[in-house]
Each structure stands twice: as structure tokens, then as C-alpha cells.
Design an enzyme around this catalytic site. Structure first.
Site, PDB file in Angstrom:
ATOM      1  N   LYS A  60       6.674  -0.992  21.648  1.00 37.45           N
ATOM      2  CA  LYS A  60       6.999   0.285  20.996  1.00 37.45           C
ATOM      3  C   LYS A  60       8.024   0.054  19.877  1.00 37.45           C
ATOM      4  O   LYS A  60       8.582  -1.045  19.764  1.00 37.45           O
ATOM      5  CB  LYS A  60       7.561   1.237  22.048  1.00 37.45           C
ATOM      6  CG  LYS A  60       8.841   0.718  22.683  1.00 37.45           C
ATOM      7  CD  LYS A  60       9.187   1.431  23.972  1.00 37.45           C
ATOM      8  CE  LYS A  60      10.574   0.999  24.423  1.00 37.45           C
ATOM      9  NZ  LYS A  60      10.915   1.490  25.739  1.00 37.45           N
ATOM     10  N   TYR A 102      35.353   0.792  -0.053  1.00 32.01           N
ATOM     11  CA  TYR A 102      35.513   2.244   0.052  1.00 32.01           C
ATOM     12  C   TYR A 102      36.592   2.609   1.058  1.00 32.01           C
ATOM     13  O   TYR A 102      36.705   1.992   2.126  1.00 32.01           O
ATOM     14  CB  TYR A 102      34.208   2.878   0.540  1.00 32.01           C
ATOM     15  CG  TYR A 102      33.142   3.015  -0.518  1.00 32.01           C
ATOM     16  CD1 TYR A 102      33.371   3.764  -1.679  1.00 32.01           C
ATOM     17  CD2 TYR A 102      31.904   2.416  -0.354  1.00 32.01           C
ATOM     18  CE1 TYR A 102      32.380   3.902  -2.640  1.00 32.01           C
ATOM     19  CE2 TYR A 102      30.899   2.550  -1.303  1.00 32.01           C
ATOM     20  CZ  TYR A 102      31.156   3.302  -2.448  1.00 32.01           C
ATOM     21  OH  TYR A 102      30.181   3.434  -3.389  1.00 32.01           O
ATOM     22  N   MET A 146      26.450   0.589   1.118  1.00 33.31           N
ATOM     23  CA  MET A 146      24.998   0.714   1.209  1.00 33.31           C
ATOM     24  C   MET A 146      24.286  -0.616   0.935  1.00 33.31           C
ATOM     25  O   MET A 146      23.383  -1.023   1.654  1.00 33.31           O
ATOM     26  CB  MET A 146      24.499   1.774   0.210  1.00 33.31           C
ATOM     27  CG  MET A 146      23.010   2.024   0.309  1.00 33.31           C
ATOM     28  SD  MET A 146      22.404   3.111  -0.981  1.00 33.31           S
ATOM     29  CE  MET A 146      23.207   4.653  -0.579  1.00 33.31           C
TER      30      MET A 146
HETATM   31  C1  LIG Z   1      11.213   0.374  26.524  1.00 34.51           C
HETATM   32  C2  LIG Z   1      10.683   0.349  27.874  1.00 34.51           C
HETATM   33  C3  LIG Z   1      10.509  -0.870  28.528  1.00 34.51           C
HETATM   34  C4  LIG Z   1      11.067  -2.167  27.992  1.00 34.51           C
HETATM   35  O1  LIG Z   1      12.488  -2.127  28.151  1.00 34.51           O
HETATM   36  P1  LIG Z   1      13.445  -3.349  27.749  1.00 34.51           P
HETATM   37  O2  LIG Z   1      14.774  -2.909  28.223  1.00 34.51           O
HETATM   38  O3  LIG Z   1      13.387  -3.441  26.258  1.00 34.51           O
HETATM   39  O4  LIG Z   1      12.917  -4.560  28.404  1.00 34.51           O
HETATM   40  C5  LIG Z   1       9.877  -0.851  29.766  1.00 34.51           C
HETATM   41  N1  LIG Z   1       9.459   0.308  30.318  1.00 34.51           N
HETATM   42  C6  LIG Z   1       9.616   1.507  29.708  1.00 34.51           C
HETATM   43  C7  LIG Z   1       9.147   2.747  30.380  1.00 34.51           C
HETATM   44  C8  LIG Z   1      10.242   1.567  28.488  1.00 34.51           C
HETATM   45  O5  LIG Z   1      10.434   2.750  27.895  1.00 34.51           O
END
Ligand SMILES: *Cc1c(COP(=O)(O)O)cnc(C)c1O
Length: 382
Positions: free
Chosen positions: A42, A262, A315
């Protein structure tokens, strides 16, 4: 005309070591023992590129991927049509057809999700696969235990689809001493027993390190694949996947008593040589990692020297103190590592009071990206 994407025109470059990514998956697969080792891809493959990640991990032997939304799921399937692709957000209203046609497996996160998926499967007359998410202590997604019991009794609902996986997610897996881990595991065992036909999955990266009791039939690592720290303590055994470097635009001398950047937040206590680097928060480098970090400024690395940031991160610019670096090693045009093998991404994250996950998924789009050690051999520049 010059190609605007030419890496020599970028101020910062990002090198993604796909060989290290594959190595990390194999290491976790070994650790998982008899459990299947899936991969969470993801967030665009935690920022490093979903397509490259799925291609690399498929070649390494990974057969199951977890994405957040159907859009990511379709991208994963396009790269690896024979893999199983789960979508964590579940069947958003009206997306049944996208799941079916795309061969995606929804993670059902609520009673409503279950009923919607059952209705869709009944409508098209197909027992399509799905996963069931049980909430065991996070109050995020997932059915409560009492809801899971009701669903388990609703045989006519369960019959309409093919429940292939029952899963839950740990809230404090990185903290091995946290009593919530064992409690969540207990609740998960109880819930999973209601659905004996389904494979069981509890562990993310951190969960894998909690021990064999947490691995069940399938593990779902994310951050550890990408070289990030999964555990709050105990070191990081994974290989570095992402390295960010920025070019020195100029080196200037500033006097003791002068301020930098800054807000004039930092006053020099000695005559200093400052290297100005061509990267900044527009590249996703955290602004809080500069002089106002509650943990002191983060460091960068050049030619064997760790150099602290000076002043605020702008930036497009970061100043580092190179007074102690021999002049010939830090000249205009030189590359300075912002994070990578010498400066852990999690260390930069800590200076900015955040986590490696956020830095990775927030990597800017301005970097010249290079993918090295990929499964097809040869390096690719994007
Ligand atoms: C993101 C996620 C993972 C992976 O988690 P990590 O901590 O990056 O290993 C596994 N299961 C679910 C449901 C997640 O949302």
C-alpha cells in the site's frame, strides 16, 4: 532540447535497491517458517513504487499482496496477474464489479461490508473470495468479537462467498513488552476459531519478530521489506532499500554569531563552513529535522563524515555544517546522503518526531529515481 528528467539536472536523487528489497522479503520469509510471507505494498509500495515492488517481490517468490484501495489493487494485479491481491479498505459502496473484474479480494471490515459483499456475490451468482478483518483492540477497521459471532452464525450469509482469510492487526507490535499484544492474540484466536475454514493472519513486520506464536498461516510485512525499523528497540536487521542524496550547490563560510536560514533560529558558535544542499521539504525531507528538532538537528553524511543540519530546512535547500570535513571532499557538485546506508531513515524520522513509514510514503516527486539490482538485471532511471 535537454531532457527535463535527466538525472544530472535534479538536485536530489533517490536510489532504490530492489536487490535489498528481495533480500528482505526472503529473510522475512525464512523467519516466517511455515507461514506464507505476503507483502504490504500500500502507499505506492511505501513510497518506493508499487509496480517495481510487486515485480521484484513476485520474482522473489511472493504470491500475496496487500494494497490499501482498489486503485492500488488493480495496479498490483496488472504487474502480477497470477498473484492474490487483497484490498484492505474493503468493498467501498458500489465497487463489487471492480473487485470481480479486477480479480481483487476485499478485506471485509464491518458488518455492512460483509452484507454488501454477500449481496453482490448472490447477485452475480459467484462465490467470490474475501477476507474478514476482526478488530482485537485497535478500534480502527474490523468487526468486534460480538459482531464476528453473529456473522459466524449467519450461515446463509457466509455461504454466499468464499472466506479465504481471517485477519487482525496489532496496535503495539513494535513494543514486545506491551501486554496488548498477548491480549490481541487471545482475542484473535477466539475469533478465528469461529471461521475454521479460513487461513489466519495477525502479524505485520513487528508481529513477525514477536515470535512464532504470532505468525499463524500468513504474515503481512510492510516496513521491514523496505528496510525500515519495525521494532521500537532491538535494532534493525533489514537491508537499506532507499537512499536519498542531494547535491552541494555551494559551500560558504559564515562567522561566529551569524544566523542561518529562515527565522534565524540558529546562531553559529564558531566560524563555520556551510554546504547548501539542493533538497528540502518539497522533496519530503521533514522540516522539523532541522535546528528546531526537539532532539537536535538530524545528520547527513558525506565521504565518511556525519554532518549536522544547520538552521531550518527550506523548501528546496538544506544547510549542513561541513567545517570538519576536508575541503576537497565536499566541493560544489558533490553528493551528500540524506538517508540511506550511513544515516538510517528512522534516525532522520526520530529527529522530526515521526516514523520511517511517513518519510518513505512522503518522498517527493522531484527526485531523480534510480532502480538498481532489479530482477531483470540492469538499472533503470526514472
Ligand atoms: C500496513 C499494514 C501492514 C504492514 O504493516 P508494517 O508495520 O508496515 O509491517 C499489515 N497489515 C495491515 C492491516 C496493514 O494496514
Amino acid at each position: 532540447m535537454a531532457d527535463a528528467d535527466s538525472p544530472c539536472l535534479a538536485g536530489a536523487r533517490l536510489t532504490i535497491d530492489l536487490g535489498a528489497l528481495a533480500y528482505n522479503w526472503r529473510a522475512l520469509d525464512d523467519l516466517a517458517g511455515s507461514a506464507e510471507c505476503a507483502a504490504a505494498v500500500k502507499g505506492d509500495g511505501y513510497g518506493i513504487g508499487l509496480e517495481q515492488t510487486v515485480e521484484t517481490l513476485s520474482a522473489a517468490g511472493c504470491r500475496t499482496f496487500f494494497t490499501a484501495v482498489p486503485q492500488e489493487g488493480l495496479r498490483a494485479r496488472a504487474v502480477s496477474p497470477s498473484s492474490r491481491v487483497f484490498v484492505l479498505c474493503g468493498p467501498l459502496p458500489g465497487t463489487g464489479e471492480v473487485y470481480r473484474a479486477g480479480g481483487l479480494i476485499p478485506v471485509l471490515n464491518s458488518k455492512e461490508d460483509v452484507l454488501e459483499w454477500a449481496a453482490y456475490c448472490a447477485e452475480v451468482g459467484l462465490r467470490l473470495p474475501a477476507a474478514l478483518h476482526i478488530d482485537t483492540g485497535m478500534n480502527r477497521l474490523g468487526l468486534r468479537l460480538d459482531e464476528a459471532r453473529l456473522i459466524a452464525q449467519a450461515r446463509e450469509v457466509l455461504q454466499t462467498f468464499d472466506l479465504v482469510l481471517v485477519m487482525s492487526h496489532l496496535a503495539c507490535g513494535g513494543d514486545s513488552g506491551n501486554p496488548l499484544n498477548a491480549l490481541q492474540r487471545e482475542r484473535f484466536l477466539e475469533a478465528a476459531a469461529l471461521f475454521p475454514q479460513a487461513a489466519r493472519s495477525l502479524a505485520n513486520s513487528a508481529g513477525i519478530f514477536l515470535g512464532a506464536d504470532y505468525r499463524f498461516d500468513l504474515v503481512r510485512p510492510g516496513i521491514a521489506l523496505y528496510g525500515g525499523e519495525a521494532r521500537d528497540a532491538g535494532g534493525n536487521p533489514m537491508r537499506t532499500v532507499a537512499t536519498a542524496s542531494a547535491r552541494v550547490l555551494t559551500v560558504r563560510v559564515a562567522e561566529a554569531g551569524e544566523t542561518v536560514g529562515y527565522g534565524a533560529t540558529q546562531t553559529l558558535t564558531r566560524r563555520s563552513r556551510l554546504a547548501l544542499l539542493a533538497a528540502g521539504y518539497a522533496d519530503g525531507y521533514p522540516r522539523l529535522a532541522g535546528s528546531e528538532s526537539p532532539h537536535g538537528p538530524a545528520r547527513a553524511w558525506i565521504a565518511g563524515y556525519e554532518v549536522p543540519l544547520v538552521g531550518r530546512v527550506s523548501m528546496d535547500l538544506i544547510a549542513v555544517d561541513v567545517t570538519d570535513v576536508p575541503e576537497e571532499l565536499c566541493e560544489r557538485g558533490a553528493w551528500v546522503e540524506l538517508f540511506g546506508p550511513h544515516i538510517a531513515i528512522d534516525s532522520v524520522a526520530r529527529h522530526a518526531e515521526t516514523i520511517g513509514y511517513e518519510l518513505l510514503t512522503g518522498l517527493g516527486r522531484r527526485y531523480a529515481r534510480r532502480y538498481v539490482n532489479g530482477p531483470g538485471g540492469g538499472d533503470k532511471t526514472l
